[in-house]
Design a protein around this motif. Structure first.
Motif, PDB file in Angstrom:
ATOM      1  N   THR A 133       0.848  -1.094  -0.024  1.00  0.00           N
ATOM      2  CA  THR A 133       0.267   0.006   0.149  1.00  0.00           C
ATOM      3  C   THR A 133       0.709   1.124   0.058  1.00  0.00           C
ATOM      4  O   THR A 133       2.041   1.205   0.385  1.00  0.00           O
ATOM      5  CB  THR A 133      -0.955  -0.064   1.101  1.00  0.00           C
ATOM      6  OG1 THR A 133      -0.191  -0.091   2.556  1.00  0.00           O
ATOM      7  CG2 THR A 133      -1.888  -1.150   1.149  1.00  0.00           C
ATOM      8  N   GLY A 134       0.430   2.559  -0.477  1.00  0.00           N
ATOM      9  CA  GLY A 134       1.191   3.536  -0.427  1.00  0.00           C
ATOM     10  C   GLY A 134       0.337   4.781   0.487  1.00  0.00           C
ATOM     11  O   GLY A 134      -0.080   4.427   1.334  1.00  0.00           O
ATOM     12  N   ILE A 135      -0.015   6.005  -0.385  1.00  0.00           N
ATOM     13  CA  ILE A 135      -0.590   7.093   0.530  1.00  0.00           C
ATOM     14  C   ILE A 135      -2.213   6.475   0.672  1.00  0.00           C
ATOM     15  O   ILE A 135      -2.996   7.217   1.433  1.00  0.00           O
ATOM     16  CB  ILE A 135      -0.634   8.225  -0.108  1.00  0.00           C
ATOM     17  CG1 ILE A 135      -1.224   8.149  -1.500  1.00  0.00           C
ATOM     18  CG2 ILE A 135       0.911   8.688  -0.204  1.00  0.00           C
ATOM     19  CD1 ILE A 135      -1.098   9.649  -2.200  1.00  0.00           C
ATOM     20  N   ALA A 136      -2.694   5.743  -0.255  1.00  0.00           N
ATOM     21  CA  ALA A 136      -4.019   5.112  -0.026  1.00  0.00           C
ATOM     22  C   ALA A 136      -3.994   3.658   0.025  1.00  0.00           C
ATOM     23  O   ALA A 136      -2.825   3.087  -0.494  1.00  0.00           O
ATOM     24  CB  ALA A 136      -4.841   5.446  -1.388  1.00  0.00           C
ATOM     25  N   TYR A 137      -4.789   2.923   0.595  1.00  0.00           N
ATOM     26  CA  TYR A 137      -4.738   1.340   0.578  1.00  0.00           C
ATOM     27  C   TYR A 137      -5.696   0.926  -0.328  1.00  0.00           C
ATOM     28  O   TYR A 137      -6.892   1.394  -0.584  1.00  0.00           O
ATOM     29  CB  TYR A 137      -5.074   1.122   2.300  1.00  0.00           C
ATOM     30  CG  TYR A 137      -6.335   1.246   2.768  1.00  0.00           C
ATOM     31  CD1 TYR A 137      -7.504   0.319   2.303  1.00  0.00           C
ATOM     32  CD2 TYR A 137      -6.729   2.448   3.549  1.00  0.00           C
ATOM     33  CE1 TYR A 137      -8.874   0.804   2.816  1.00  0.00           C
ATOM     34  CE2 TYR A 137      -8.061   2.631   4.030  1.00  0.00           C
ATOM     35  CZ  TYR A 137      -9.086   1.972   3.700  1.00  0.00           C
ATOM     36  OH  TYR A 137     -10.361   2.426   3.946  1.00  0.00           O
ATOM     37  N   SER A 138      -5.485  -0.591  -0.433  1.00  0.00           N
ATOM     38  CA  SER A 138      -6.408  -1.223  -1.132  1.00  0.00           C
ATOM     39  C   SER A 138      -6.558  -2.749  -0.533  1.00  0.00           C
ATOM     40  O   SER A 138      -5.665  -3.230   0.043  1.00  0.00           O
ATOM     41  CB  SER A 138      -6.186  -1.517  -2.643  1.00  0.00           C
ATOM     42  OG  SER A 138      -6.361  -0.321  -3.207  1.00  0.00           O
ATOM     43  N   TYR A 139      -7.599  -3.159  -0.300  1.00  0.00           N
ATOM     44  CA  TYR A 139      -7.590  -4.603   0.099  1.00  0.00           C
ATOM     45  C   TYR A 139      -7.396  -5.466  -0.977  1.00  0.00           C
ATOM     46  O   TYR A 139      -8.019  -5.488  -2.061  1.00  0.00           O
ATOM     47  CB  TYR A 139      -9.188  -4.982   0.683  1.00  0.00           C
ATOM     48  CG  TYR A 139      -9.616  -4.240   2.037  1.00  0.00           C
ATOM     49  CD1 TYR A 139      -9.075  -4.508   2.723  1.00  0.00           C
ATOM     50  CD2 TYR A 139     -10.290  -3.184   1.967  1.00  0.00           C
ATOM     51  CE1 TYR A 139      -9.418  -3.941   4.218  1.00  0.00           C
ATOM     52  CE2 TYR A 139     -10.850  -2.638   3.095  1.00  0.00           C
ATOM     53  CZ  TYR A 139     -10.210  -3.102   4.136  1.00  0.00           C
ATOM     54  OH  TYR A 139     -10.774  -2.402   5.360  1.00  0.00           O
ATOM     55  N   TYR A 140      -6.484  -6.473  -0.861  1.00  0.00           N
ATOM     56  CA  TYR A 140      -5.995  -7.454  -1.792  1.00  0.00           C
ATOM     57  C   TYR A 140      -6.372  -8.890  -1.260  1.00  0.00           C
ATOM     58  O   TYR A 140      -6.121  -9.261  -0.376  1.00  0.00           O
ATOM     59  CB  TYR A 140      -4.752  -7.347  -2.171  1.00  0.00           C
ATOM     60  CG  TYR A 140      -4.368  -5.999  -2.454  1.00  0.00           C
ATOM     61  CD1 TYR A 140      -4.235  -5.539  -4.028  1.00  0.00           C
ATOM     62  CD2 TYR A 140      -3.674  -5.053  -1.968  1.00  0.00           C
ATOM     63  CE1 TYR A 140      -3.911  -4.455  -4.587  1.00  0.00           C
ATOM     64  CE2 TYR A 140      -3.088  -3.758  -2.357  1.00  0.00           C
ATOM     65  CZ  TYR A 140      -3.330  -3.735  -3.675  1.00  0.00           C
ATOM     66  OH  TYR A 140      -2.968  -2.461  -4.160  1.00  0.00           O
TER      67      TYR A 140
END
Length: 630
Positions: A241-248
């Motif tokens: 993740t970076g400055i925003a996240y994602s669910y993987y």
């Protein structure tokens, strides 16, 4: 002879049959090793990440698999299939991506998140000793990785720059045409990755879930993996993740050596988390509804009065043309709540530019910095907002992300990514701060140079920052330098001439030609960068009226000491003896070279990054060379 070959092949396969693959239709009781953000849900869903930012997660099959009979042999054919889904924090802006990876070790704790995808770091990226083969499913557009877009699939070997990549898609068997796939749609997608050890071909194929496996692959790379894959390797997944996240999410996974991978039983895969179900009507509602309506009538007048008062409190200026920039606009109410009503306890800084407040966006809990700027004149507002919307598309590890804006009455509010360690000038000139060592300073200098090169040469348009100085370089949690404050920036197309504009900026950083032409160029930014270099190396401000007259202008004072052979007397005394002499001399001389009065004599930012990285020698300075203020 044929019988002997048959017998040898049979014995060879039997030797590997105990550990030649696996199939997980969901991950309950799966033999996995997890680290970082990776976790298993109660229903058998593999989650590689959570809401953490700038972080990573790994999930590997616990046992290594044998890919060669011996180190000198070719890699055995293998194939895998898995089903994944990506659910981003924001619909068009998610985490960095995830990979399917073959690694000689399960321990990737040395790796970095963001565009490094939890596989590499700045030291080992691109090195052949990594022995890493990865297929990336990338949802961010990182210039550092030479990404083609923010929705692509790539084959990575020992580094983050893909050997081959393509926008995410699947090939329709009906018309033999590629159909686009959105990796961040939240919908499950099935992947097949196959390596033919005889033909030495690596194929990657995608399809929407429940669709048949397409006959045509998305990626097809001829490659001999013998020098990359060791005889024993771990297989698994990495996410970042970076400055925003994602669910993987990984719903199911099957792997097979020297054979066709077993199909997953799609009906047995765990379900993805669903949004909260809508509330059903209850019997109690039908009983209490008449009473509720009666009370509602009584309080309507009071509520309307409160609404009018709050509407005035949160009123903002918005015109029809701003609908084009809706995704970049924040409501004043959002920012008011985020900063606790712009209370002084959230104040990060104040000056002629306005005030900056720390805040937390109510819905997403993202930390931001909100800058309030007076903007009384309506002239040029539309162009200014259009430039802000364009600047919001910038993506670089050494730039502070401009997230959006808000207009209210006579002021403009700019919303930036929050930097926890504040500005560089507070470390250089502020009291009570621990002095930065030389290694930190040189790392920050190189980072800012990389960010400026991206603005000047590597983005879709040329961006002139116009206000480069230590106070506009912010430090993130890892003390990386991030160039900020694009409120004065100007954009123009590559190859076109910059237009005349008002001269703005900070005295001591303004190139001398601006007073004559009023045209900002990349060279005027280079001039300011030169003054910034001297600030960092000398620990002094570019202009200091409290000094003796000969010492007030830093660039002239450094130049005078260089002519006298006393360049080292200009170094920040707080450095002590903890510095690299060659690097310090390079920065001081480069600061002078960038500050020359003639724009054509100054180097470009690309040349500057080459000098700083040791990829090109610094051109000589001459004692009789005039300085800007001579």
């Amino acid at each position: 002879m044929g019988l002997k070959i048959f017998t040898w092949v049979l014995l060879w396969k039997l030797a590997f049959s105990a550990n030649d693959g696996f199939t997980f239709n969901g991950f309950n009781s799966a033999n996995l090793s997890l680290d970082g953000l990776a976790a298993l849900s109660s229903d058998g869903l593999l989650k590689l990440t959570n809401v953490s930012k700038h972080a990573q997660g790994h999930a590997f099959f616990s046992l290594p698999l044998q890919f060669k009979k011996s180190p000198a042999d070719s890699v055995i054919s293998f194939s895998t299939t898995f089903v994944f889904a990506i659910v981003p924090e924001y619909p068009t802006f998610g985490g960095a991506g995830f990979t399917f990876v073959l690694s000689p070790s399960k321990d990737l704790s040395h790796a970095l998140p963001n565009y490094f995808l939890g596989l590499f770091n700045m030291t080992n990226n691109g090195k052949p000793y990594n022995h890493i083969l990865a297929v990336e499913f990338d949802t961010s557009h990182s210039p550092e990785a030479h990404d083609i877009d923010n929705n692509h699939v790539g084959i990575d070997i020992n580094g983050l720059i893909s050997n081959q990549s393509a926008p995410a898609a699947f090939k329709s068997d009906a018309d033999d045409q590629f159909k686009n796939l959105s990796l961040s749609s939240g919908n499950p997608i099935q992947v097949w990755i196959e390596y033919d050890g005889i033909d030495m071909q690596l194929n990657v194929t995608l399809s929407p879930l429940w669709g048949p496996k397409p006959k045509g692959a998305l990626l097809s790379l001829p490659i001999n993996l013998s020098s990359i894959i060791l005889d024993h390797m771990y297989v698994g997944f990495s996410a970042s993740t970076g400055i925003a996240y994602s669910y993987y999410y990984i719903l199911g996974w099957s792997f097979k050596m020297y054979g066709e991978v077993p199909e997953l039983n799609l009906s047995k895969l765990p379900s993805l988390p669903q949004p909260l179900a809508s509330f059903e009507k209850s019997k109690a509602l039908s009983i209490w509804l008449p009473i509720f309506l009666s009370v509602l009538v009584l309080v309507t007048a009071a509520i309307l009065k409160l609404i009018m008062m709050r509407k005035e409190k949160f009123s903002e200026l918005q015109e029809d043309w701003e609908l084009d920039f809706g995704s970049n606009r924040f409501s004043y109410k959002q920012l008011y709540k985020a900063t606790g009503g712009f209370k002084d306890k959230y104040l990060l800084g104040a000056g002629g530019f306005g005030r900056v407040y720390r805040g937390v966006l109510p819905a997403s809990k993202v930390e931001v910095a909100v800058k309030r700027i007076s903007h009384e004149s309506r002239q040029g507002v539309r162009e200014f907002v259009a430039e802000i919307a364009s600047l919001g598309k910038l993506r670089h590890r050494n730039l502070v992300q401009l997230l959006g804006y808000c207009r209210r009455k006579g002021e403009l509010l700019l919303v930036y990514e929050y930097m926890p360690n504040g500005s560089l000038d507070s470390f250089l000139f502020g009291e009570g701060k621990q002095a930065l060592n030389w290694g930190q300073r040189f790392h920050i200098i190189k980072g800012v140079a990389s960010g400026l090169q991206y603005l000047h040469e590597d983005w879709d348009q040329v961006v002139i920052h116009r206000d480069i100085k230590a106070s506009n370089v912010l430090l993130d949690s890892d003390m990386n330098g991030r160039l900020s404050d694009f409120g004065l920036a100007k954009l123009y197309d590559h190859g076109s001439a910059p237009q005349t504009t008002n001269v703005v900026g900070t005295f001591g950083f303004l190139a001398p030609e601006l007073a004559r032409t009023c045209k900002v160029t990349t060279s005027s930014d280079v001039f300011a960068f030169g003054a910034f270099l001297l600030e960092v190396a000398c620990g002094r401000r570019a202009i200091d009226a409290n000094k003796q007259e000969i010492e007030q202008v830093l660039v002239d004072w450094v130049f005078a000491n260089w002519r006298m052979g006393k360049l080292f007397e200009m170094k920040d005394p707080r450095l002590g003896e903890d510095y690299v002499e060659e690097e310090l001399v390079l920065v001081l001389k480069l600061g002078l070279l960038c500050s020359l009065p003639s724009p054509s004599a100054r180097p470009s930012m690309r040349q500057i990054t080459q000098f700083l990285n040791g990829d090109a020698p610094l051109p000589p300075l001459f004692p009789d060379q005039p300085t800007c203020w001579s």
